[in-house]
Design a protein around this motif. Structure first.
Motif, PDB file in Angstrom:
ATOM      1  N   ILE A  17       0.798  -1.174   0.118  1.00  0.00           N
ATOM      2  CA  ILE A  17       0.038  -0.131  -0.048  1.00  0.00           C
ATOM      3  C   ILE A  17       0.775   1.254  -0.046  1.00  0.00           C
ATOM      4  N   THR A  18       1.624   1.172   0.934  1.00  0.00           N
ATOM      5  CA  THR A  18       2.736   2.600   1.077  1.00  0.00           C
ATOM      6  C   THR A  18       3.944   2.668   0.280  1.00  0.00           C
ATOM      7  N   ARG A  19       4.478   1.612  -0.183  1.00  0.00           N
ATOM      8  CA  ARG A  19       5.628   1.212  -1.011  1.00  0.00           C
ATOM      9  C   ARG A  19       6.750   1.662  -0.084  1.00  0.00           C
ATOM     10  N   LEU A  20       6.824   1.464   0.968  1.00  0.00           N
ATOM     11  CA  LEU A  20       7.894   1.998   1.951  1.00  0.00           C
ATOM     12  C   LEU A  20       8.974   0.698   1.801  1.00  0.00           C
ATOM     13  N   ASN A  21      10.164   1.135   2.051  1.00  0.00           N
ATOM     14  CA  ASN A  21      11.169  -0.129   1.714  1.00  0.00           C
ATOM     15  C   ASN A  21      11.212  -1.018   3.000  1.00  0.00           C
ATOM     16  N   LEU A  22      11.827  -2.082   3.053  1.00  0.00           N
ATOM     17  CA  LEU A  22      11.520  -3.090   4.096  1.00  0.00           C
ATOM     18  C   LEU A  22      12.232  -2.745   5.253  1.00  0.00           C
ATOM     19  N   VAL A  23      13.235  -1.714   5.316  1.00  0.00           N
ATOM     20  CA  VAL A  23      14.020  -1.344   6.594  1.00  0.00           C
ATOM     21  C   VAL A  23      12.795  -0.471   7.321  1.00  0.00           C
ATOM     22  N   GLU A  24      12.257   0.515   6.742  1.00  0.00           N
ATOM     23  CA  GLU A  24      11.249   1.250   7.168  1.00  0.00           C
ATOM     24  C   GLU A  24      10.070   0.553   7.515  1.00  0.00           C
TER      25      GLU A  24
END
Length: 248
Positions: free
Chosen positions: A167-174
């Motif tokens: 949904i947000t397209r945040l990277n895996l660390v975030e």
């Protein structure tokens, strides 16, 4: 708690901490073990949350130290998750032992399938903020995630990672930094619900938390040199054995 429970719970906590650090899904081990030690299912469900909260607090501190945190967004997404978790916890404390064991067995198999599939997907994006549409969609999703987490918790980390990356397209660390913050926050309220209904065994919970803390510390060192394939095979063997036991 009988004296022999202490080493069993502590060792289970260490293994779960390792699993959570290297692969994820530590509750696949700890929750059934608490049930097999004689705790009623609702009490085992509530007690398991003490250790998860402790591990989340440690992880949040670690992400903050590394400069990977966005507490404003994490807290915002925590609000609907808290409401859902309270609702899910109220459902969990009233469910029968037999029905809970059946549900747990099915959930364990589903989560095991997800672990074995082991998708490595994510986004390299690094958006500073979410658009209004994405934010509303994410908050709605986290209300239902909160219901699941409040009810059973097992494997919720995978669901959160999937939701945030899609949904947000945040990277895996975030994504992981948000995950541990949100889970830690809503589980505090979930634990309160269980505690107010006398569904928490504090001595076993604290012993489990100590073991998971140690396992997480060991796992953080192994993570850079280890191979998690053996973890997935170990989880598979344990889960299959426990599912058989839950259905017998």
């Amino acid at each position: 708690m009988e004296i022999w429970h202490i080493p069993v719970v502590f060792i289970a906590g260490i293994i779960a901490g390792l699993i959570n650090t290297l692969a994820g899904g530590g509750s696949l081990l700890t929750l059934p073990i608490l049930i097999f030690l004689g705790l009623p299912t609702a009490v085992a469900n509530g007690t398991n949350r003490i250790a998860i909260i402790a591990q989340c607090l440690s992880a949040v501190a670690g992400f903050k130290k590394k400069g990977v945190s966005n507490f404003k967004l994490s807290l915002l997404l925590s609000l609907p998750a808290i409401l859902g978790a309270v609702l899910g916890s109220l459902i969990a404390i009233d469910i029968s032992d037999i029905l809970f064991k059946r549900i747990l067995a099915v959930v364990m198999l589903l989560v095991l399938g997800f672990i074995l599939w082991h998708p490595r997907q994510g986004s390299d994006g690094n958006p500073g903020s979410l658009g209004r549409k994405h934010l509303i969609t994410t908050m709605i999703a986290f209300f239902f995630i909160g219901i699941y987490g409040g009810f059973i918790q097992v494997g919720v980390g995978f669901i959160i990672i999937a939701a945030l990356t899609m949904i947000t397209r945040l990277n895996l660390v975030e994504t992981n930094s948000h995950k541990v913050f949100i889970v830690g926050v809503y589980l505090v309220f979930s634990l309160i619900v269980f505690a107010l209904n006398d569904k928490v065994c504090w001595d076993i919970g604290l012993c489990l938390a100590a073991g998971m803390g140690l396992g997480g510390w060991i796992g953080s060192h192994w993570a850079v040199i280890g191979d998690e394939r053996w973890i997935r095979w170990a989880i598979t063997i344990c889960v299959v054995a426990m599912v058989i036991k839950l259905f017998v």
